[in-house]
Design a protein around this motif. Structure first.
Motif, PDB file in Angstrom:
ATOM      1  N   LYS A 233      35.192  50.366  29.094  1.00 25.35           N
ATOM      2  CA  LYS A 233      34.333  49.571  27.850  1.00 25.35           C
ATOM      3  C   LYS A 233      34.289  48.319  27.800  1.00 25.35           C
ATOM      4  O   LYS A 233      33.714  47.645  27.307  1.00 25.35           O
ATOM      5  CB  LYS A 233      34.803  49.918  26.511  1.00 25.35           C
ATOM      6  CG  LYS A 233      34.803  52.130  26.148  1.00 25.35           C
ATOM      7  CD  LYS A 233      35.699  51.755  25.191  1.00 25.35           C
ATOM      8  CE  LYS A 233      34.927  53.128  24.441  1.00 25.35           C
ATOM      9  NZ  LYS A 233      36.338  53.805  25.736  1.00 25.35           N
ATOM     10  N   THR A 234      35.102  47.138  28.772  1.00 26.64           N
ATOM     11  CA  THR A 234      34.727  46.500  29.355  1.00 26.64           C
ATOM     12  C   THR A 234      35.184  45.325  30.434  1.00 26.64           C
ATOM     13  O   THR A 234      35.266  46.425  31.218  1.00 26.64           O
ATOM     14  CB  THR A 234      36.370  45.878  28.328  1.00 26.64           C
ATOM     15  OG1 THR A 234      37.568  46.101  29.371  1.00 26.64           O
ATOM     16  CG2 THR A 234      37.315  46.105  27.445  1.00 26.64           C
ATOM     17  N   GLN A 235      34.681  44.507  30.728  1.00 24.65           N
ATOM     18  CA  GLN A 235      34.475  43.505  31.852  1.00 24.65           C
ATOM     19  C   GLN A 235      35.533  43.671  32.494  1.00 24.65           C
ATOM     20  O   GLN A 235      35.072  43.731  34.129  1.00 24.65           O
ATOM     21  CB  GLN A 235      33.590  41.330  31.657  1.00 24.65           C
ATOM     22  CG  GLN A 235      33.203  41.774  33.273  1.00 24.65           C
ATOM     23  CD  GLN A 235      32.114  42.318  33.834  1.00 24.65           C
ATOM     24  OE1 GLN A 235      31.216  43.054  33.269  1.00 24.65           O
ATOM     25  NE2 GLN A 235      32.509  42.863  35.217  1.00 24.65           N
ATOM     26  N   ASN A 239      35.821  44.835  36.175  1.00 29.65           N
ATOM     27  CA  ASN A 239      36.252  43.884  37.297  1.00 29.65           C
ATOM     28  C   ASN A 239      37.024  44.836  38.087  1.00 29.65           C
ATOM     29  O   ASN A 239      37.561  44.518  39.497  1.00 29.65           O
ATOM     30  CB  ASN A 239      36.654  43.122  36.854  1.00 29.65           C
ATOM     31  CG  ASN A 239      35.621  41.907  36.878  1.00 29.65           C
ATOM     32  OD1 ASN A 239      34.694  42.702  36.819  1.00 29.65           O
ATOM     33  ND2 ASN A 239      35.865  40.971  35.869  1.00 29.65           N
ATOM     34  N   PHE A 240      38.453  45.572  37.595  1.00 31.07           N
ATOM     35  CA  PHE A 240      39.351  46.125  38.324  1.00 31.07           C
ATOM     36  C   PHE A 240      38.751  47.208  39.582  1.00 31.07           C
ATOM     37  O   PHE A 240      39.603  47.534  39.999  1.00 31.07           O
ATOM     38  CB  PHE A 240      40.721  46.524  37.038  1.00 31.07           C
ATOM     39  CG  PHE A 240      41.422  45.929  37.226  1.00 31.07           C
ATOM     40  CD1 PHE A 240      42.719  45.131  37.843  1.00 31.07           C
ATOM     41  CD2 PHE A 240      42.016  45.339  35.829  1.00 31.07           C
ATOM     42  CE1 PHE A 240      42.811  44.125  37.231  1.00 31.07           C
ATOM     43  CE2 PHE A 240      42.440  44.037  35.936  1.00 31.07           C
ATOM     44  CZ  PHE A 240      43.156  43.502  36.521  1.00 31.07           C
ATOM     45  N   LEU A 241      37.913  47.975  38.865  1.00 35.56           N
ATOM     46  CA  LEU A 241      37.337  49.445  39.697  1.00 35.56           C
ATOM     47  C   LEU A 241      36.773  48.630  40.055  1.00 35.56           C
ATOM     48  O   LEU A 241      35.970  49.467  40.968  1.00 35.56           O
ATOM     49  CB  LEU A 241      36.420  49.722  38.446  1.00 35.56           C
ATOM     50  CG  LEU A 241      37.564  50.686  37.146  1.00 35.56           C
ATOM     51  CD1 LEU A 241      37.116  51.497  36.259  1.00 35.56           C
ATOM     52  CD2 LEU A 241      38.356  51.832  37.777  1.00 35.56           C
ATOM     53  N   LYS A 242      35.648  47.947  39.944  1.00 30.15           N
ATOM     54  CA  LYS A 242      35.365  47.522  41.630  1.00 30.15           C
ATOM     55  C   LYS A 242      35.590  47.757  43.357  1.00 30.15           C
ATOM     56  O   LYS A 242      34.717  48.262  43.662  1.00 30.15           O
ATOM     57  CB  LYS A 242      34.326  45.973  41.544  1.00 30.15           C
ATOM     58  CG  LYS A 242      33.225  45.556  40.329  1.00 30.15           C
ATOM     59  CD  LYS A 242      32.783  43.948  40.807  1.00 30.15           C
ATOM     60  CE  LYS A 242      32.502  43.569  39.235  1.00 30.15           C
ATOM     61  NZ  LYS A 242      31.970  42.422  39.415  1.00 30.15           N
ATOM     62  N   SER A 243      36.311  47.785  43.296  1.00 30.68           N
ATOM     63  CA  SER A 243      36.413  48.372  44.338  1.00 30.68           C
ATOM     64  C   SER A 243      37.529  49.185  45.057  1.00 30.68           C
ATOM     65  O   SER A 243      36.971  49.265  45.790  1.00 30.68           O
ATOM     66  CB  SER A 243      38.771  47.046  45.108  1.00 30.68           C
ATOM     67  OG  SER A 243      39.771  47.423  44.254  1.00 30.68           O
ATOM     68  N   ILE A 246      31.971  52.951  42.392  1.00 29.73           N
ATOM     69  CA  ILE A 246      30.181  51.834  42.415  1.00 29.73           C
ATOM     70  C   ILE A 246      30.166  51.504  40.057  1.00 29.73           C
ATOM     71  O   ILE A 246      29.513  51.924  39.977  1.00 29.73           O
ATOM     72  CB  ILE A 246      29.001  52.703  43.193  1.00 29.73           C
ATOM     73  CG1 ILE A 246      29.682  52.222  43.944  1.00 29.73           C
ATOM     74  CG2 ILE A 246      28.312  51.273  42.291  1.00 29.73           C
ATOM     75  CD1 ILE A 246      28.983  53.840  44.778  1.00 29.73           C
ATOM     76  N   CYS A 247      30.979  51.062  40.017  1.00 29.66           N
ATOM     77  CA  CYS A 247      30.331  50.393  38.691  1.00 29.66           C
ATOM     78  C   CYS A 247      29.482  48.876  38.561  1.00 29.66           C
ATOM     79  O   CYS A 247      29.174  49.253  37.335  1.00 29.66           O
ATOM     80  CB  CYS A 247      32.114  50.091  38.183  1.00 29.66           C
ATOM     81  SG  CYS A 247      33.508  51.362  38.169  1.00 29.66           S
ATOM     82  N   GLU A 248      29.464  48.696  39.481  1.00 29.25           N
ATOM     83  CA  GLU A 248      28.055  47.478  39.485  1.00 29.25           C
ATOM     84  C   GLU A 248      27.358  48.038  40.628  1.00 29.25           C
ATOM     85  O   GLU A 248      27.950  48.505  41.727  1.00 29.25           O
ATOM     86  CB  GLU A 248      28.963  45.448  39.382  1.00 29.25           C
ATOM     87  CG  GLU A 248      29.928  45.736  38.496  1.00 29.25           C
ATOM     88  CD  GLU A 248      28.929  45.488  37.512  1.00 29.25           C
ATOM     89  OE1 GLU A 248      27.393  45.748  37.327  1.00 29.25           O
ATOM     90  OE2 GLU A 248      29.794  46.295  35.855  1.00 29.25           O
TER      91      GLU A 248
END
Length: 344
Positions: A233-235, A239-243, A246-248
Motif C-alpha cells: 500500500k505504501t511507496q 521500493n523494498f519489493l522492486k528487486s 515487478i511492482c513498478e
C-alpha cells in the motif's frame, strides 16, 4: 504475546532531540515469526531494543506474555529478560571462550548446576548442528557457524521470545538461507515467538508470517507477509519489493508500452497479479478463447511466498468492439489484481 501501544523513544543531546520511534502500535501473536523491515535509521533496531528494555522507552507500553515491561523493577526486569533471547548481526561471541563456553555462559550467569549446563549445552549444539565444534574457538569458525553459536546461546535459558537484530546481514546468500531455515525449524520445534529486524525483503519472504514496515520512526504498513508482497500500500513497501517483483514497470519497458498505447485503438497494456492456486491455471489461454482477443506477454515473474505462489505479468491485449475491456473485467471478476498501465 507481545503487545506494543503508542511506543515513543526520544533521544536528547546538546544538538537537540531526535524521535527514533513515534507512536508504534503492534500485536505479535504467540509462535509467530514477525518481521520488522525498514531502511537504516528508520527506527527498527531501536524498537527491538525497546522490547527487552535495552533501550528505555520515553512513553508507551510494552507487554510480553501478560507482563508490562516498562513498570518492572531492576530485579523483575532481570528475571523477565531470561525469557527473551537475542541474536545480533556481528555475533558478539566471547573470543576467549570455546563454542561450548559461549553457550554455557548465560547458564552460568543464571546459576544452573554443572550437570544441567552440560546437558543443555549438548542439546543446543546438537540443535544448531555444531556438536563437532564444541571445543573450537570463534576465530576458527565461519560466519554462519558463529551465528549458530549465537542462536544456541540465545536459546540457553529457554526463552519464550527470540529477538533477531539483522541476524543474517553479515552473511553470504547461501549461509543466510541455512540460518533462516534453522530459525524456522527452531520456531516450529520449540514454538518460540520470533521478532526479526532486517532491511532485506528476502529474509521477510523466507520465514516471516507477518511484517511491519517502518519509515521515519513510524509503522506505515503492516499485515501478513503475503498481503504486503502481493498488494503493497505504501511507496516504502513497493521500493523494498522492486528487486524481487515487478511492482513498478521496468524502465526499459516504458518506451515500448507508450508506443503500444498510442497505437492500440481498442487494446490495453495491463499488469496482472496472480496469487495462490490460480497461478497454475491457463487463464490467458481461456481469455483468448472466450473473448477472441490477442494476448502478448511483455514481461513476467513468478515466485513463492510462505508456500503460496505469487506472480506478475505485463500483458498487451488487442481486440475489437470492446472485447479487450471485457477480458479485463473478466480477469478482475475471477480474483486477479489487474491494473491498466498508462505511460504518459
Amino acid at each position: 504475546m507481545i503487545r506494543i501501544r503508542n511506543l515513543t523513544k526520544v533521544y536528547t543531546s546538546a544538538s537537540g532531540t531526535v524521535k527514533a520511534l513515534d507512536g508504534i502500535n503492534l500485536d505479535i501473536e504467540k509462535g509467530d515469526i514477525f518481521g520488522i523491515i525498514g531502511l537504516s535509521g528508520a527506527g527498527k533496531s531501536t524498537l527491538l531494543r525497546c522490547i527487552n528494555l535495552l533501550e528505555k522507552p520515553t512513553s508507551g507500553s510494552i507487554e510480553i506474555d501478560g507482563v508490562e515491561m516498562t513498570g518492572l523493577s531492576p530485579k523483575e526486569l532481570k528475571e523477565m529478560r531470561k525469557k527473551i533471547g537475542m541474536i545480533f548481526q556481528h555475533f558478539n561471541l566471547l573470543s576467549s571462550r570455546t563454542v561450548w563456553g559461549n553457550v554455557a555462559f548465560p547458564l552460568e550467569i543464571a546459576g544452573f548446576d554443572r550437570k544441567t549446563i552440560n546437558e543443555k549445552v549438548e542439546n543446543l549444539l546438537n540443535l544448531v548442528g555444531l556438536s563437532d565444534k564444541a571445543r573450537s574457538f570463534p576465530s576458527q569458525l565461519s560466519g554462519g557457524q558463529k551465528q549458530r553459536v549465537g542462536i544456541a546461546r540465545a536459546l540457553a535459558c529457554d526463552p519464550k521470545v527470540l529477538l533477531c537484530d539483522e541476524a543474517t546481514s553479515a552473511l553470504d546468500p547461501e549461509t543466510t538461507l541455512s540460518i533462516l531455515k534453522l530459525l524456522k525449524d527452531i520456531n516450529e520445534k520449540l514454538g518460540i515467538t520470533m521478532v526479526v529486524v532486517t532491511h532485506e525483503m528476502n529474509v521477510i519472504k523466507q520465514i516471516c508470517n507477518k511484517v511491519a514496515v517502518i519509515e521515519k520512526s513510524r509503522v506505515v504498513e503492516q499485515g501478513t507477509t503475503f498481503e504486503i508482497f502481493s498488494r503493497p500500500k505504501t511507496q516504502t513497501a513497493r521500493n523494498f519489493l522492486k528487486s524481487m517483483f515487478i511492482c513498478e514497470i521496468p524502465e526499459e519497458l516504458k518506451a515500448k508500452i507508450k508506443a503500444l498505447n498510442g497505437n492500440l485503438a481498442e487494446g490495453r497494456v495491463v499488469k496482472i497479479g496472480f496469487f495462490g492456486e490460480i497461478t497454475a491455471k491457463p487463464i490467458l489461454s481461456e481469455v483468448v478463447k472466450k473473448f477472441g482477443v490477442n494476448a502478448n506477454i511483455l514481461y513476467g515473474n513468478i515466485d513463492n511466498i510462505q508456500g503460496t505462489p505469487f506472480g506478475t505479468l505485463v500483458v498487451q491485449f488487442e481486440g475489437k468492439n470492446g472485447t479487450a475491456d471485457r477480458a479485463l473485467s473478466y480477469l478482475q471478476d475471477i480474483g486477479l489484481d489487474v491494473e491498466v498501465v498508462e505511460i504518459g
